[in-house]
Enzyme design. Structure first.
Site, PDB file in Angstrom:
ATOM      1  N   GLU A  48      -1.693   7.530  39.680  1.00 39.94           N
ATOM      2  CA  GLU A  48      -1.008   8.722  40.173  1.00 39.94           C
ATOM      3  C   GLU A  48      -0.911   8.699  41.696  1.00 39.94           C
ATOM      4  O   GLU A  48      -1.558   7.892  42.370  1.00 39.94           O
ATOM      5  CB  GLU A  48      -1.756   9.979  39.716  1.00 39.94           C
ATOM      6  CG  GLU A  48      -1.723  10.160  38.217  1.00 39.94           C
ATOM      7  CD  GLU A  48      -2.484  11.381  37.734  1.00 39.94           C
ATOM      8  OE1 GLU A  48      -2.346  11.705  36.553  1.00 39.94           O
ATOM      9  OE2 GLU A  48      -3.217  12.015  38.524  1.00 39.94           O
ATOM     10  N   GLU A  59       2.225   1.494  31.214  1.00 39.69           N
ATOM     11  CA  GLU A  59       3.135   0.494  30.670  1.00 39.69           C
ATOM     12  C   GLU A  59       3.828  -0.279  31.791  1.00 39.69           C
ATOM     13  O   GLU A  59       3.987  -1.503  31.700  1.00 39.69           O
ATOM     14  CB  GLU A  59       4.200   1.161  29.785  1.00 39.69           C
ATOM     15  CG  GLU A  59       3.632   1.907  28.598  1.00 39.69           C
ATOM     16  CD  GLU A  59       3.341   3.385  28.883  1.00 39.69           C
ATOM     17  OE1 GLU A  59       3.443   4.190  27.944  1.00 39.69           O
ATOM     18  OE2 GLU A  59       3.010   3.738  30.042  1.00 39.69           O
TER      19      GLU A  59
END
Length: 136
Positions: A48, A59
């Protein structure tokens, strides 16, 4: 390797990186692992950022690791999230996966205790636009 042993290895790889995710804002850690066409396994976790749109999904990290490792195709992918709900790839990651995978590529969705459900990429991204659309 069998499909089940492939997913056991992907589950273990995603489980190793999920706790390493950098998620100080959402506190929602995700791990992903890819089986590439050369048999190598690549893992990634979410990262983040205080400027929310510039974070990176697990992913995307696994795909970057795959490309950096010299592989080009996804044979299977597993995404591991927390909580009771299925943590499927977001729309952007479905398209990222499509860039390197066929519509029939298996996508396993897992929680800490195991695989919860399996999909094909086509089930998650029906009638997708991919590299074949641009080939003449």
């Amino acid at each position: 390797m069998s499909v089940d042993s492939d997913f056991d290895a992907l589950f273990a790889a995603a489980g190793r990186v999920q706790p390493l995710a950098y998620a100080p804002y959402s506190h929602f850690k995700v791990g992903a692992a890819i089986l590439a066409d050369d048999g190598a396994i690549y893992a990634g976790c979410n990262v983040e950022n205080a400027a929310y749109p510039v974070g990176a999904c697990a992913e995307a990290g696994a795909i970057s690791a795959m490309i950096a490792g010299g592989s080009q195709r996804i044979v299977a992918i597993l995404v591991m999230g927390e909580g009771e709900a299925l943590v499927t790839p977001c729309g952007a990651c479905r398209q990222r996966i499509r860039e390197f995978a066929n519509p029939d590529t298996p996508v396993a969705i897992a929680g800490p205790s195991g695989i919860r459900q399996r999909f094909s990429l086509a089930e998650l991204l029906p009638a997708s636009f991919g590299p074949d659309n641009l080939r003449r």
